[in-house]
Write a protein that holds these residues in place. Structure first.
Motif, short mmCIF file in Angstrom:
data_model
loop_
_atom_site.label_atom_id
_atom_site.label_comp_id
_atom_site.label_asym_id
_atom_site.label_seq_id
_atom_site.Cartn_x
_atom_site.Cartn_y
_atom_site.Cartn_z
N SER A 60 -10.90 31.14 35.48
CA SER A 60 -9.86 30.98 36.50
C SER A 60 -8.77 30.03 36.01
O SER A 60 -7.57 30.29 36.20
N LEU A 116 -4.93 31.10 35.39
CA LEU A 116 -3.92 30.44 36.22
C LEU A 116 -2.83 29.82 35.37
O LEU A 116 -1.65 29.86 35.71
N GLY A 148 -0.21 32.43 34.52
CA GLY A 148 0.35 33.25 35.60
C GLY A 148 -0.46 34.46 35.98
O GLY A 148 0.09 35.44 36.49
N LYS A 153 -3.99 35.86 38.09
CA LYS A 153 -5.04 35.55 39.06
C LYS A 153 -6.31 36.30 38.68
O LYS A 153 -6.31 37.52 38.47
N TRP A 176 -4.70 40.12 37.99
CA TRP A 176 -3.43 40.47 38.63
C TRP A 176 -2.39 39.40 38.30
O TRP A 176 -2.68 38.20 38.31
N ASP A 177 -1.17 39.85 38.04
CA ASP A 177 -0.06 38.92 37.86
C ASP A 177 0.15 38.16 39.17
O ASP A 177 0.22 38.76 40.25
N ILE A 178 0.25 36.83 39.10
CA ILE A 178 0.35 36.02 40.31
C ILE A 178 1.62 36.31 41.09
O ILE A 178 1.61 36.38 42.32
N GLU A 179 2.73 36.52 40.38
CA GLU A 179 4.02 36.71 41.05
C GLU A 179 4.18 38.11 41.63
O GLU A 179 4.63 38.27 42.77
#
Length: 253
Positions: A163, A167, A170, A172, A205-208
């Protein structure tokens, strides 16, 4: 040169006899499968990427004290590993609702879970790797209660490490799957992380944007799988930032 003895072949990897007793050579294939191998394809460069990424994660985990079967990478597609007695379980760690959990419980994909949830599946392709409870595991002798306690502790340590890694770039970490093997040291059993850690075994998954960077790209026809895995490798610094997706070597006349 004598041919190596094949020990096992799975959907994504082949295991060969290693050069020394107690070792194996793990070869990463370009094969991609989904839905219990009902969907299949060959993705150029996938095996190379997974080999490099698994090396990166295994070395990182070892540096924080998580024992693994990884010894060293041998070449673009192979790594030397310790031979272990695999516990016949897939250990799934979930941080966010997705995939089968969402379908089983009717939870919308992307819903954060109140805490990491650990699930166990019995490793049997013919049965579709069914979900099992701790009572099944202990009753059928697949692992002891002490083994399960150790597995849960190990899985949570892996989750904390992965994690944090993701993180920082960027990404998740939605969920991931690991396998655990037993080794014997001076007649005492010890559990260590085995198999691989790669986008094949994680949801990322891309955070943004929420863009998927894992095998769901292949499962649901969301784009080019090699591009997604290359993006993960670039962000983590496993590949140079300007590198092109890896493909099979080409012969030059």
């Amino acid at each position: 040169m004598a041919r190596r003895k094949k020990v096992y072949e799975g959907k994504a990897k082949i295991l060969y006899e290693g050069p020394e007793p107690g070792t194996l050579v793990q070869y990463f294939k370009d094969d991609a499968t989904a839905f219990n191998a009902e969907k299949k394809a060959t993705i150029d460069g996938k095996g190379v990427l997974n080999n490099r990424l698994s090396e990166f994660f295994m070395n990182g985990l070892a540096s924080v004290g998580v024992p693994t079967h990884f010894i060293r990478r041998l070449n673009m597609r192979e790594q030397l590993i310790r031979s272990v007695e695999i516990i016949p379980l897939e250990i799934i760690v979930r941080n966010v609702a997705a995939g089968s959990l969402s379908k089983r419980l009717g939870i919308e994909e992307g819903t954060p879970l109140p805490r990491p949830i650990i699930e166990f599946c019995y490793k049997d392709d013919k049965l579709g790797d069914p979900l099992v409870a701790e009572e099944h595991i202990i009753a059928f002798g697949w692992a002891s209660q002490q083994d399960l306690d150790d597995i849960v502790a190990l899985a949570l340590r892996v989750n904390d490490f992965l994690s944090g890694c993701m993180l920082a770039v960027g990404i998740k970490l939605i969920d991931f799957k690991i396998e655990v093997g037993r080794i014997w040291e001076n007649d005492f059993p010890r559990l260590i992380l085995a198999d691989e850690i790669s986008p094949d075994s994680c949801r990322l998954w891309d955070i943004e944007t929420g863009k998927k960077l894992d095998k769901d790209v292949f499962r649901h026809d969301l784009g080019d799988l090699a591009d997604a895995y290359t993006e993960v490798a670039r962000r983590l610094g496993v590949l140079p930032a300007n590198s092109a997706p890896l493909t099979r070597p080409k012969l030059i006349n």
